[in-house]
Structures are given as C-alpha cells and as structure tokens.
Scaffold this active site. Structure first.
Site, PDB file in Angstrom:
ATOM      1  N   LYS A 193       0.581  -7.772  -3.099  1.00 15.54           N
ATOM      2  CA  LYS A 193      -0.736  -7.266  -3.531  1.00 15.54           C
ATOM      3  C   LYS A 193      -0.571  -5.815  -3.976  1.00 15.54           C
ATOM      4  O   LYS A 193      -0.010  -5.004  -3.244  1.00 15.54           O
ATOM      5  CB  LYS A 193      -1.742  -7.332  -2.386  1.00 15.54           C
ATOM      6  N   ARG A 211       0.603  -3.401   6.993  1.00 14.62           N
ATOM      7  CA  ARG A 211       1.457  -2.660   7.928  1.00 14.62           C
ATOM      8  C   ARG A 211       2.310  -3.493   8.881  1.00 14.62           C
ATOM      9  O   ARG A 211       3.425  -3.067   9.191  1.00 14.62           O
ATOM     10  CB  ARG A 211       0.594  -1.645   8.697  1.00 14.62           C
ATOM     11  N   ASP A 215      -5.454  -6.163  -6.916  1.00 17.24           N
ATOM     12  CA  ASP A 215      -6.689  -5.985  -6.136  1.00 17.24           C
ATOM     13  C   ASP A 215      -7.449  -4.761  -6.640  1.00 17.24           C
ATOM     14  O   ASP A 215      -7.364  -3.686  -6.056  1.00 17.24           O
ATOM     15  CB  ASP A 215      -6.254  -5.816  -4.660  1.00 17.24           C
ATOM     16  N   HIS A 269     -16.384  -4.070 -10.692  1.00 17.40           N
ATOM     17  CA  HIS A 269     -17.834  -4.136 -10.463  1.00 17.40           C
ATOM     18  C   HIS A 269     -18.504  -3.221 -11.485  1.00 17.40           C
ATOM     19  O   HIS A 269     -18.516  -2.001 -11.326  1.00 17.40           O
ATOM     20  CB  HIS A 269     -18.154  -3.675  -9.019  1.00 17.40           C
ATOM     21  N   ASP A 270     -19.049  -3.819 -12.565  1.00 16.91           N
ATOM     22  CA  ASP A 270     -19.693  -3.019 -13.612  1.00 16.91           C
ATOM     23  C   ASP A 270     -20.600  -3.966 -14.396  1.00 16.91           C
ATOM     24  O   ASP A 270     -20.796  -5.112 -13.971  1.00 16.91           O
ATOM     25  CB  ASP A 270     -18.608  -2.378 -14.504  1.00 16.91           C
ATOM     26  N   LYS A 315     -10.894  -4.997  -7.620  1.00 14.58           N
ATOM     27  CA  LYS A 315     -12.313  -5.163  -7.240  1.00 14.58           C
ATOM     28  C   LYS A 315     -13.270  -4.652  -8.321  1.00 14.58           C
ATOM     29  O   LYS A 315     -14.077  -3.755  -8.090  1.00 14.58           O
ATOM     30  CB  LYS A 315     -12.605  -4.436  -5.917  1.00 14.58           C
ATOM     31  N   ASP A 340       0.838  -1.201   0.000  1.00 17.96           N
ATOM     32  CA  ASP A 340       0.000   0.000   0.000  1.00 17.96           C
ATOM     33  C   ASP A 340       0.874   1.253   0.000  1.00 17.96           C
ATOM     34  O   ASP A 340       0.899   2.009   0.980  1.00 17.96           O
ATOM     35  CB  ASP A 340      -0.952  -0.025   1.203  1.00 17.96           C
ATOM     36  N   THR A 369     -15.115  -5.695   4.753  1.00 20.96           N
ATOM     37  CA  THR A 369     -15.113  -5.749   6.225  1.00 20.96           C
ATOM     38  C   THR A 369     -15.395  -4.376   6.831  1.00 20.96           C
ATOM     39  O   THR A 369     -15.629  -4.261   8.028  1.00 20.96           O
ATOM     40  CB  THR A 369     -13.781  -6.313   6.768  1.00 20.96           C
TER      41      THR A 369
END
Ligand code: C5P
Length: 231
Positions: free
Chosen positions: A31, A209, A58, A62-63, A60, A9, A117
């Site tokens: 990732k 982290r 990653d 969605h369409d 995700k 990240d 989550t």
C-alpha cells in the site's frame, strides 16, 4: 481471494526501496499512501510496479464528481491494482470514479472509505452532524459504494461482518488495524490478529508496523500470510 497488503508508510523512495529489497523470493502486495505519494509522485508507483509488486494506492479521493473522474483517470493509467475514494463524496462521485476506471483500466479495484477509524461516534454525530449510530452509518455508506458499482470498502476488521451482512460476502473488505497477539497495539485501538481477521471474513488485511518495524520484516510478513491466508 485473500491477501496481506504491507502499508509502506515511509517518507522517501530510498527507505521504501531498501525495505522492499529485503523481499527476495516473494513480491508482497504493498500500500502506498499520501505521505510517500506526495513526496515522490507517480514515478514511485511505476518503479514499485516494475519490480513486480501489486499496489494499493491509498489516496482517498474526495471532490466534485468531475474532478474525481479526471483525477481517477490518471490514477488508473498507473495500472495500480487497488485504489480508493471517500464514500462521503456521494454515490454520484463514486460512480464518476468507477467510470474513469472502467474506461482506462477496469482491472483496478475501486474501494471506498466509509468512516475513518479515527472518527468516533461522538465526533461523527456532534461535528459532522450525522445523526445515526456509527455502525449504521458504515453499513449505509457501504451500500452506497455498492450501488455506485465499487468493489468494496476499507473498514475496521470488527466492522467487516456488518458490511457483509448488508452487501454480501463477495463485497470486498480491506481491513487495517492488525496486530499479532503477542505485540503492543501502538496507536491502534480496535485491533485483531491476522487469524481473527480471516475468521471474521476480511478479504485483505493492511499491515504496517507489525511488519515494517519488525526485526525481521520478511519473517513477520510470512507469519501474517500463514495466519491469514493459511499457506
Ligand atoms: O502500522 P499499522 O499496521 O497501524 O498501519 C495501518 C495502515 O492502515 C496505515 O497506513 C494507516 O494509515 C492505515 N489505515 C488505518 N485505519 C484506517 C484506514 C487506514 O490504520 N481506517
């Protein structure tokens, strides 16, 4: 099949490569998420792959099914090892994504996000109008992903057993929310240790982290591998 995936990240290529440079003897599975991908694009993925890392992209998706099909073809062309879609996009959308992968690079494992989550049961019921308990919804969405031919789901380690109950033990569970037992939780609320995730039956743990912010990231990574994979 068990492995530790490091969540890279970071927001720039320089930071990411400087972090990965510390790993001289092993090439961890990494990732790459939206933050880095939207900043640096597909070249970043190609470069990390060329360095010998396995990659979970990653994004995700969605369409509508046709758009996801076309976008997923481009993702599959990158040769990533794992990528994902939202199960909320429907079975038809997940099938379209899986079809793109089967046509371009069947080696890529496609997994689905069930419920994020960050979504509480109350938010899911009151805002999204899904009038079921969240655990039932996670199980139902996991079954939809399996029906669409996907390899598994991203879920909390505390939900992995629920998924395996309805989809079987070979259906992959990829689980973030990992902390060492002697560390602070940060903003994650429902966490488990790498050893607990192994016991629960996760196939992959996604660790950010606890590794990226550690004083010695290589040692922290090795500790995760030792606890989770047992080497
Ligand atoms: O730093 P930390 O170990 O909390 O990072 C976990 C990673 O997993 C982050 O990249 C985060 O976005 C991701 N993730 C998560 N919970 C989910 C899905 C993804 O923590 N449900």
């Amino acid at each position: 099949m068990r492995d530790v995936i490091i969540a890279c990240d970071f927001s720039t290529k320089e930071q990411t490569l400087a972090f990965l440079d510390q790993f001289t003897t092993v090439k961890p599975f990494v990732k790459i998420g939206m933050e880095l991908y939207y900043a640096e694009g597909p070249d970043m993925v190609r470069e990390i792959k060329a360095r010998g890392h396995k990659i979970f992209l990653d994004l995700k998706l969605h369409d509508i099914p046709n758009t996801v099909y076309k976008a997923m073809k481009n993702v599959a062309k990158l040769g990533v090892d794992m990528t994902n879609v939202h199960a909320a996009g429907t079975i038809e959308m997940m099938k379209a994504a899986q079809k793109a992968i089967d046509e371009v690079n069947p080696e890529t494992k496609l997994i689905a996000v069930t419920q994020l989550t960050s979504t509480s049961e109350q938010m899911m019921q009151e805002e999204l109008w899904i009038n079921h308990p969240i655990n039932d919804t996670v199980q139902h969405y996991a079954k939809n992903a399996q029906k669409a031919g996907l390899a598994g789901v991203v879920c909390s380690p505390l939900e992995a057993h629920l998924v395996q109950e309805v989809c079987g033990e070979d259906f992959m569970t990829v689980t973030p929310g990992i902390r060492f037992d002697d560390a602070s939780k940060g903003d994650q609320k429902r966490v488990t240790t790498p050893a607990m995730a192994k016991e629960i039956g996760s196939h992959f743990i996604v660790v950010g982290r606890p590794i990226t912010a550690a004083e010695d990231p290589v040692a922290a990574y090795q500790r995760c591998v030792k606890e989770f994979v047992g080497e």
